[in-house]
Scaffold this motif. Structure first.
Motif, mmCIF file in Angstrom:
data_model
loop_
_atom_site.group_PDB
_atom_site.id
_atom_site.type_symbol
_atom_site.label_atom_id
_atom_site.label_comp_id
_atom_site.label_asym_id
_atom_site.label_seq_id
_atom_site.Cartn_x
_atom_site.Cartn_y
_atom_site.Cartn_z
ATOM 1 N N HIS A 56 49.211 -81.739 51.840
ATOM 2 C CA HIS A 56 48.717 -80.620 52.629
ATOM 3 C C HIS A 56 47.794 -79.747 51.777
ATOM 4 C CE1 HIS A 56 49.848 -77.973 56.222
ATOM 5 N NE2 HIS A 56 49.031 -77.227 55.522
ATOM 6 N N CYS A 57 48.262 -79.369 50.615
ATOM 7 C CA CYS A 57 47.472 -78.516 49.723
ATOM 8 C C CYS A 57 46.243 -79.246 49.191
ATOM 9 C CB CYS A 57 48.338 -78.024 48.568
ATOM 10 S SG CYS A 57 49.643 -76.878 49.088
ATOM 11 N N GLU A 58 46.380 -80.542 48.951
ATOM 12 C CA GLU A 58 45.247 -81.304 48.430
ATOM 13 C C GLU A 58 44.135 -81.430 49.467
ATOM 14 O OE1 GLU A 58 43.064 -83.621 45.585
ATOM 15 O OE2 GLU A 58 44.556 -82.016 45.524
ATOM 16 N N VAL A 59 44.479 -81.627 50.733
ATOM 17 C CA VAL A 59 43.460 -81.684 51.780
ATOM 18 C C VAL A 59 42.719 -80.350 51.859
ATOM 19 C CG1 VAL A 59 43.051 -81.880 54.270
ATOM 20 C CG2 VAL A 59 44.595 -83.492 53.135
ATOM 21 N N ILE A 60 43.450 -79.250 51.806
ATOM 22 C CA ILE A 60 42.806 -77.932 51.838
ATOM 23 C C ILE A 60 41.861 -77.777 50.648
ATOM 24 C CG2 ILE A 60 43.171 -75.433 51.757
ATOM 25 C CD1 ILE A 60 45.963 -75.970 53.032
ATOM 26 N N ARG A 61 42.356 -78.130 49.460
ATOM 27 C CA ARG A 61 41.547 -77.982 48.248
ATOM 28 C C ARG A 61 40.262 -78.805 48.332
ATOM 29 N NH1 ARG A 61 40.306 -80.328 43.559
ATOM 30 N NH2 ARG A 61 41.532 -82.222 44.002
ATOM 31 N N ARG A 62 40.392 -80.073 48.778
ATOM 32 C CA ARG A 62 39.221 -80.933 48.875
ATOM 33 C C ARG A 62 38.211 -80.393 49.876
ATOM 34 N NH1 ARG A 62 39.409 -86.414 47.077
ATOM 35 N NH2 ARG A 62 41.108 -86.653 45.577
ATOM 36 N N CYS A 63 38.696 -79.861 50.989
ATOM 37 C CA CYS A 63 37.792 -79.286 51.990
ATOM 38 C C CYS A 63 37.044 -78.087 51.432
ATOM 39 C CB CYS A 63 38.571 -78.880 53.239
ATOM 40 S SG CYS A 63 39.139 -80.246 54.269
#
Length: 291
Positions: A56-63
């Motif tokens: 969840h946090c990684e998707v946000i960070r990548r976006c």
């Protein structure tokens, strides 16, 4: 204020169910090029309920990193545990999201007082702009306008995504929350009327497959150009309905794959769109001129 057509972003996945980050970046570039006004990552459409906290946090960070300020990024950080929602919201703030979207706690059916205290606790714990999200059709929990009105004075609670499809709520929410409180439609089928009644934007499933068309329609509606907005919305009408023929995001992920934009990946307990439903969604894509 964030406003306009905001894409309720899918999370692209490989057939194995793993997140396809390369595809995610290509999608983000496309939405920028197509004129979308913002991205909402890891919400309902982004399969947030089946991503673990690290993903969840990684998707946000990548976006956030890939958009690099080209569009605002709103991160879905809601949970039915107040502690978990605070943890996810802290993560979103740490990686640089512009705001967060917090769905009402699902399954445990809190009272209106419980909802008020839940959102107040998150707002007090994390200093970032927060958008409430009311979607009783999925959560079995309806946050009433009066409760939203109690929350609106909290400085970092800046708006609500209202997904009941009840247009009577637009005027009531505006009366209770004031002109500076952002009202987003979460129901594509009624979003044009929502905006003409004074809404500020739509967090849209349809915008995944028709980003330019949704952006143009939303701009016309916000400008109170009702006839133009109606004409722009007409080719999308079937999509608004048929992208929910099975549970979201099943149909929209199939549609994006049919358009060649994502691979055929979804995570259990969701399954790929059934054979019987595919002609119905394909017809809607054809009606909108997308395939």
């Amino acid at each position: 204020m964030i406003q306009g057509s905001l894409v309720a972003l899918v999370t692209p996945m490989l057939a194995s169910g793993e997140v396809d980050f390369s595809c995610l970046e290509r999608l983000l570039d496309w939405y920028v090029e197509q004129g979308s006004n913002g991205i909402v990552a890891v919400g309902t459409t982004g399969e947030s309920s089946t991503l673990d906290e690290q993903e969840h946090c990684e998707v946000i960070r990548r976006c956030v990193e890939h958009l690099d300020g080209r569009l605002p990024l709103i991160a879905g950080t809601g949970a039915n545990s107040t502690r978990e929602a605070i943890a996810l919201t802290r993560c979103a703030r740490q990686v640089g999201a512009d705001a967060c979207l917090l769905v009402t706690p699902y399954y445990n059916k809190p009272t209106q007082e419980g909802l008020y205290r839940h959102y107040r606790a998150i707002a007090e714990a994390v200093d970032m702009p927060q958008i409430l999200y009311n979607v009783p059709g999925r959560t079995a929990c309806d946050m009433l306008p009066e409760t939203v009105g109690r929350l609106a004075p909290i400085e970092n609670i800046i708006g609500i995504k209202e997904a009941t499809g009840d247009l009577n709520r637009v005027t009531r929410l505006r009366e209770l929350c004031g002109s500076d409180f952002a009202l987003f439609s979460g129901d594509d089928a009624s979003s044009r009327e929502f905006l003409l009644l004074g809404g500020d934007g739509v967090i849209s499933v349809t915008a995944n497959v028709a980003p330019r068309q949704m952006s143009q329609m939303v701009a016309a509606a916000i400008a109170s150009c009702g006839t133009e907005a109606e004409a722009l919305d007409a080719p999308l009408a079937e999509l608004h309905q048929r992208l929910f023929i099975e549970a979201n995001p099943i149909p929209v992920k199939w549609a994006l794959a049919e358009m060649g934009l994502i691979p055929e990946g979804i995570r259990l307990p969701l399954t790929w769109l059934s054979e019987d439903a595919r002609p119905t969604v394909r017809e809607a894509l054809l009606a909108a001129g997308l395939v």
